[in-house]
Design a protein around this motif. Structure first.
Motif: not given
Ligand SMILES: *Cc1c(COP(=O)(O)O)cnc(C)c1O
Length: 227
Positions: A33, A35, A56, A80, A161, A163, A193-194, A209-212, A218
């Motif tokens: 991810v 974003k 996103n 996402i 999907m 959250i 997620m993370s 879905r992994i960003g951090t 961020r």
């Molecule tokens: C930002 C986001 C993520 C990633 O989240 P992290 O905690 O940074 O891994 C995953 N899914 C969605 C829908 C997001 O908006």
């Protein structure tokens, strides 16, 4: 830690979670991810060979990805975040999957754009598993009829999907999403997620879905305009 090392560490943890769950090593796709991160921050992941990314916001993705895609044509992008109907044309043009299909008006707009652009995207139906009033997503009780509606429009419904609510144990939400997907005969599950991807993999996630954990924390979110 450098992005390349983070990617390796997260990929290893995904493999471990797969093994622990008795699933094949390659059962789970990592959606990195990006974003809020600019092209310079994303490039190390591309140079390390990663090709699947999540954004996103349509506008942010449009600013960032066409140039990167020209250089790395096999990149695949998942949307996402919430999709405003008036941004559907751009979303269908740029993304390979839309993970946030959650209302009939949007489903119809995607079907229309697919026909107009002669292009297909994978759709995930977002389920509001916690039934949180402020959150996007289809109520669990309406999942079956909404999936049927989307299929009737000719959308490729790949999976579901979710959250989970931030302040709750996520595992029961993941298990619930997996049950809904089984009932609908849907093979793919985008969840985790993370902070909770191991639990999601244990419950059957096919996409995390992994960003951090890859790019680091961020900075403060941008202005609240959606899209
Ligand atoms: C930002 C986001 C993520 C990633 O989240 P992290 O905690 O940074 O891994 C995953 N899914 C969605 C829908 C997001 O908006």
């Amino acid at each position: 830690m450098p992005v390349r090392d983070n990617l390796e560490r997260v990929s290893g943890a995904i493999r471990d979670a797969c093994r622990q769950a008795g699933r094949p090593d390659d059962a789970v796709s990592l959606v990195a991810v990006t974003k809020t991160w600019d092209a310079d921050a994303v490039r190390p992941a591309l140079d390390a060979g990663h090709r699947l990314f999540g954004e996103n916001r349509v506008q942010e993705a449009r600013d960032k990805w066409p140039a990167l895609k020209a250089r790395y044509p096999d990149v695949r992008l998942h949307l996402i975040g919430h999709l405003q109907t008036n941004k559907t044309a751009d979303a269908v043009a740029l993304f390979d999957a839309i993970e946030t299909v959650d209302r009939p008006k949007l489903a119809a707009a995607i079907a229309r754009e697919q026909a107009r652009q002669d292009r297909r995207v994978d759709c995930f139906v977002q389920i509001n598993t916690g039934e949180e009033p402020q959150k996007s997503g289809v109520a669990p009780g309406e999942a079956a009829s909404f999936v049927r509606h989307c299929r009737g429009l000719g959308l490729t419904v790949a999976g579901l999907m979710c959250i989970p609510p931030v302040d709750r144990e996520p595992a029961p939400h993941f298990a619930f999403l997996a049950k809904l997907a089984r009932e609908q005969g849907l093979p793919q599950l985008s969840m985790g997620m993370s902070a909770d991807y191991a639990a999601a993999i244990e419950q059957g996630a096919t996409h995390v879905r992994i960003g951090t954990a890859i790019f680091g924390p961020r900075k403060a979110p941008r202005a609240a305009a959606a899209g």
